[in-house]
Design an enzyme around this catalytic site. Structure first.
Site, PDB file in Angstrom:
ATOM      1  N   ILE A  15     -12.508   3.862  -0.171  1.00 22.74           N
ATOM      2  CA  ILE A  15     -11.257   3.134  -0.409  1.00 22.74           C
ATOM      3  C   ILE A  15     -10.605   3.541  -1.727  1.00 22.74           C
ATOM      4  O   ILE A  15      -9.436   3.318  -1.948  1.00 22.74           O
ATOM      5  CB  ILE A  15     -11.447   1.595  -0.370  1.00 22.74           C
ATOM      6  CG1 ILE A  15     -12.309   1.123  -1.528  1.00 22.74           C
ATOM      7  CG2 ILE A  15     -12.019   1.144   0.954  1.00 22.74           C
ATOM      8  CD1 ILE A  15     -12.145  -0.362  -1.765  1.00 22.74           C
ATOM      9  N   ASP A  16     -11.374   4.165  -2.617  1.00 21.86           N
ATOM     10  CA  ASP A  16     -10.863   4.465  -3.966  1.00 21.86           C
ATOM     11  C   ASP A  16      -9.848   5.607  -4.019  1.00 21.86           C
ATOM     12  O   ASP A  16      -9.196   5.801  -5.023  1.00 21.86           O
ATOM     13  CB  ASP A  16     -12.021   4.870  -4.891  1.00 21.86           C
ATOM     14  CG  ASP A  16     -12.958   3.717  -5.154  1.00 21.86           C
ATOM     15  OD1 ASP A  16     -12.611   2.593  -4.775  1.00 21.86           O
ATOM     16  OD2 ASP A  16     -14.032   3.958  -5.724  1.00 21.86           O
TER      17      ASP A  16
ATOM     18  N   GLN B  34      10.515  -5.172  14.022  1.00 24.87           N
ATOM     19  CA  GLN B  34      10.225  -3.843  13.461  1.00 24.87           C
ATOM     20  C   GLN B  34      11.079  -3.508  12.235  1.00 24.87           C
ATOM     21  O   GLN B  34      10.709  -2.684  11.419  1.00 24.87           O
ATOM     22  CB  GLN B  34      10.455  -2.759  14.530  1.00 24.87           C
ATOM     23  CG  GLN B  34       9.558  -2.906  15.729  1.00 24.87           C
ATOM     24  CD  GLN B  34      10.084  -2.159  16.939  1.00 24.87           C
ATOM     25  OE1 GLN B  34       9.861  -0.972  17.073  1.00 24.87           O
ATOM     26  NE2 GLN B  34      10.790  -2.844  17.813  1.00 24.87           N
ATOM     27  N   GLN B  35      12.243  -4.132  12.169  1.00 26.70           N
ATOM     28  CA  GLN B  35      13.129  -3.827  11.030  1.00 26.70           C
ATOM     29  C   GLN B  35      12.889  -4.752   9.849  1.00 26.70           C
ATOM     30  O   GLN B  35      13.317  -4.471   8.746  1.00 26.70           O
ATOM     31  CB  GLN B  35      14.593  -3.970  11.455  1.00 26.70           C
ATOM     32  CG  GLN B  35      15.146  -2.726  12.098  1.00 26.70           C
ATOM     33  CD  GLN B  35      16.633  -2.851  12.325  1.00 26.70           C
ATOM     34  OE1 GLN B  35      17.102  -3.860  12.859  1.00 26.70           O
ATOM     35  NE2 GLN B  35      17.370  -1.836  11.930  1.00 26.70           N
TER      36      GLN B  35
ATOM     37  N   ARG C 204      -5.011 -16.365 -15.900  1.00 29.47           N
ATOM     38  CA  ARG C 204      -6.111 -16.460 -14.930  1.00 29.47           C
ATOM     39  C   ARG C 204      -6.560 -15.057 -14.532  1.00 29.47           C
ATOM     40  O   ARG C 204      -5.748 -14.137 -14.498  1.00 29.47           O
ATOM     41  CB  ARG C 204      -5.667 -17.191 -13.653  1.00 29.47           C
ATOM     42  CG  ARG C 204      -5.057 -18.556 -13.905  1.00 29.47           C
ATOM     43  CD  ARG C 204      -6.100 -19.532 -14.398  1.00 29.47           C
ATOM     44  NE  ARG C 204      -5.477 -20.637 -15.108  1.00 29.47           N
ATOM     45  CZ  ARG C 204      -5.315 -21.851 -14.596  1.00 29.47           C
ATOM     46  NH1 ARG C 204      -5.718 -22.102 -13.378  1.00 29.47           N
ATOM     47  NH2 ARG C 204      -4.750 -22.799 -15.307  1.00 29.47           N
TER      48      ARG C 204
END
Ligand code: ADP
Length: 748
Positions: free
Chosen positions: A157-158, A658-659, A285
């Site tokens: 994933i990196d 879709q738009q 936070r």
């Protein structure tokens, strides 16, 4: 076990950390092998299963990889194996493969897994000789498998691997992070809080940098390029303070887990929080995203890209000869590429070493030009207020507009253009409602904060229209441009926006105010424009389609049903083809290919045959303009009538969903990159007597500028699509994967 020593057999495994899209790669590899009449085995649980053998190594058929494309993680399991790190473990692995006649591997994993694969390959002849010596394998068997061949796919994933622009899973992880940042931004804004978000990436700032750009964050820390001042705390606080002073309600700091300062000291989320609280009195936070980044369904890109590299890996490993190097199959700007595995691993480690040795310039250089560009753009965009103009600097009056159909990413592009333009000292004018705004003089000056919060919103805040000025309106438009002393025009939009800009360009000899630099930034879900292989918005639309199809498929769990899903695209089949590839459609219908009566008869037979063989669900994707007569409804009725009572047929016309939708990180990043270049282009061309008029776009991996006046040559002005459609070359792959079994034969 009986083995035909000479038969070619392939093993497929996933190893190391899991990533979204691994299933797509496994499915594609298995089906490609079967289509080539090659036996293929899945090695469950990565190298652990290879060492253990037995039930861990299973022969696959066409259907064993059905229904997995949309699932996160890897269905064949992944594990870490300490045994495989040692020679005795690899000896057992070699025996397990050789006795099954497997001597070609498709390894899907991170750099650890690929390094292991390479070691294994180098040792293979020695391991086999030892097994013969021990009496565990016969000489005859080992003689027929003298070499091990390896094609690697990078599952990580990196996005930390050299040799590919994108690793399997990185796009989905980026989406998870960006979704989280979007969500955090709204709560942060409500409370005027600051959030520090930690994302994965020990040696690679890809996820941090790109999510910071896509999420409109205020500060980012990446391992490759630590803050260039020692007292970065003061600098960061100054920028954050200035942001608050101009009314920014939310503040987000993104930090990669491997972030560090120039001296190599880690910069941790808790420390950043402490600094912000103590120096700014900010309510701060910390959110550590952790494994959420690995989770969930793969994005459309991780489905289609992983599918293509999976197919290619099998062809690659089958074509290898004893002299061939192990290869990594990756992607570079939409094209599948191959790169020597050893070099890819070495270069990847070199970046990590450069970071460790504090050679940050070198680390950035090794990441490549677009990464450095992105970093610079991020630096400008995070500033709360622009730089003061340099003395003597030319301040241009630049107009920006959105035109054509609405597309996700329009706002992102406008925001980036306005901020980057102002930062360079220009006066940025926003034109409302596309070219209609030029006719009706709807033009306002924009400032830094007028685009706050625009980067992640779908639709178009400026408003858009499909109005293309007829000749009679050109004098009024020329007068508007003159009145506002507009010295450059950025048109962000789709087909009709391009057409309108083209009209102005073509009429420049008759109207002096048109003799200004004009640039078009491709923003349409249809991806039908000349001068660019991908337009901003298409990735979002593709994801919307794929997510809708996932739901449609789920709705049919207990029934026997065929779906015809109609997608947009005008006469351009991009969305239909790519969503077909990403969702595993049985059939796609494109205007480019046409639809004949014979095709429909064949499809009726295909559907009836496969449902008779126990199929429960079929998916067909039809481009909205595929055929004027054979409409979606017509096809539904035809298939239903011919199905007897074997199965039902339903149509689903996806329409405007879709738009809409918030732009994906990919679309936001493209919009930002291109907008930055458009501003540079306008400023440079304004110096010329005959200023350029261009369409910007990504072509063959590079940002290129094509003359706007070439539009009519490069595109078919009747069907509204570019003549060169690179993705049509993927059709054979789509058709191969969509079969009911190898060579179209359903498997028993
Ligand atoms: P990733 O592939 O995601 O980088 P790891 O580094 O954990 O994940 O590697 C996965 C597995 O690959 C390890 O558990 C080990 O079995 C194998 N492996 C990794 N590095 C080597 C190596 N240098 N030699 C042999 N096997 C290795």
């Amino acid at each position: 076990m009986t083995t035909t020593p000479t038969a070619t057999r392939i093993g497929v495994l996933t190893s190391g950390g899991d990533s979204q899209g691994m299933n797509a790669a496994v499915r594609a590899a298995v089906r490609t092998a079967l289509d080539r009449d090659i036996e293929v085995f899945a090695i469950y649980e990565g190298y652990r299963g290879m060492v253990a053998g037995g039930e861990y190594i299973r022969k696959m058929n066409w259907n064993s990889v059905g229904g997995i494309l949309h699932r996160g993680g890897t269905v064949i399991g992944t594990a870490r194996s300490s045994e495989f790190r040692e020679r005795p473990g690899r000896l057992r692995a070699a025996r397990n493969l050789a006795e099954r006649g497997i001597d070609r591997l498709v390894v899907i994993g991170g750099d650890g897994s690929l390094t292991g694969a390479n070691t294994f390959r180098a040792e293979w002849p020695g391991l086999l000789a030892e097994l013969v010596q021990r009496g565990e394998l016969t000489q005859e068997l080992t003689d027929s498998h003298p070499h091990l061949y390896i094609a690697g796919l990078v599952g990580s994933i990196d996005n930390d691997m050299y040799g590919t622009d994108m690793t399997i899973g990185a796009d989905t992880a980026l989406r998870r992070i960006t979704d989280a940042i979007d969500a955090i931004s709204s709560t942060a804004a409500s409370h005027q809080r600051t959030f520090v978000v930690e994302v994965m990436g020990r040696n690679c700032g890809y996820l941090a940098l790109m999510s910071a750009i896509a999420g409109g964050a205020d500060w980012v820390f990446i391992p490759e390029n630590p803050p260039d001042v020692d007292d970065w705390e003061a600098l960061m606080c100054d920028v954050m303070r200035a942001g608050r002073a101009v009314g920014r309600r939310d503040s987000i700091v993104v930090v990669a887990e491997g972030a560090r300062d120039r001296q190599g000291k880690p910069i941790k989320a808790d420390y950043i929080k402490k600094v912000l609280e103590e120096r700014l009195g900010e309510d701060t936070r910390v959110t550590i995203l952790g494994h959420v980044q690995r989770g969930g369904a793969p994005s459309a890109f991780d489905r289609w890209m992983s599918t293509l590299v999976g197919c290619t890996a099998v062809d690659e490993v089958l074509a290898m000869t004893p002299d061939s190097e192990s290869m990594v199959i990756g992607i570079r700007e939409n094209r599948i590429t191959r790169y020597p595995l050893l070099a890819a691993v070495e270069e990847t480690h070199a970046v990590a070493r450069a970071i460790e040795a504090k050679q940050y310039d070198q680390a950035m250089e090794m990441r490549g030009g677009s990464f450095s560009d992105a970093f610079q753009t991020m630096r400008t965009l995070v500033r709360a207020l622009p730089h003061d103009p340099l003395p003597g600097q030319r301040r241009l009056r630049l107009a920006v507009m959105t035109a054509g159909g609405a597309a996700p990413g329009m706002n992102t592009a406008v925001r980036s253009a306005v901020r980057l333009g102002i930062d360079k000292g220009h006066i940025m004018l926003g034109v409302r409602s596309g070219f209609r705004g030029l006719l009706e003089d709807q033009i306002d000056e924009m400032n830094w904060t007028s685009v706050s919060g625009w980067n992640n919103a779908g639709g178009s805040e400026l408003g858009t229209s499909r109005y293309v000025p007829p000749e009679a309106d050109l004098p009024t438009i020329a007068e508007t441009l003159r009145r506002h002393s507009i010295e450059g025009l950025l048109m962000i939009g789709g087909w009709t926006g391009y057409e309108a800009a083209y009209r102005l360009a073509a009429a420049r000899e008759h109207f002096a105010p048109f003799n200004i630099p004009i640039i078009c930034l491709p923003t349409t879900i249809d991806n039908d424009l000349p001068g660019s292989e991908t337009s901003v918005g298409a990735d979002t639309a593709l994801n919307s389609i794929v997510e809708a199809v996932d739901k449609i498929k789920q709705s049919a769990v207990a029934s026997f049903r065929a779906f015809i899903v109609e997608v947009m695209g005008g006469y351009c089949g991009y969305l239909a083809l790519m969503s077909g590839l990403a969702s595993g459609a049985e059939r796609i219908y494109l205007h480019e290919q046409g639809v004949t009566l014979d095709d429909l008869v064949r499809d009726v037979e295909m559907l009836n045959g496969s449902f008779q063989n126990g199929k429960r669900l079929a998916l067909m994707i039809r481009n909205e303009q595929a055929n004027r007569i054979y409409t979606t409804k017509f096809m539904q009725d035809l298939f239903e009538e011919a199905s007897g009572s074997l199965f039902e047929v339903r149509q689903s016309i996806l329409g405007h969903l879709q738009q809409g939708g918030d732009p994906t990180p990919f679309d936001r990043i493209q919009a930002t990159r291109l907008a930055a270049r458009c501003i540079e282009y306008l400023a440079a061309e304004a110096e010329n007597e005959q200023p350029g008029m261009a369409m910007i776009g990504l072509m063959h991996g590079q940002i290129e500028y094509t003359s706007l006046l070439d539009m009519a040559n490069l595109a078919d002005m009747t069907t509204h699509r570019t003549r060169e459609q690179w993705w049509l070359s993927l059709l054979p792959r789509v058709n191969m994967l969509a079969q009911q079994g190898p060579h179209g034969r359903a498997e028993a």
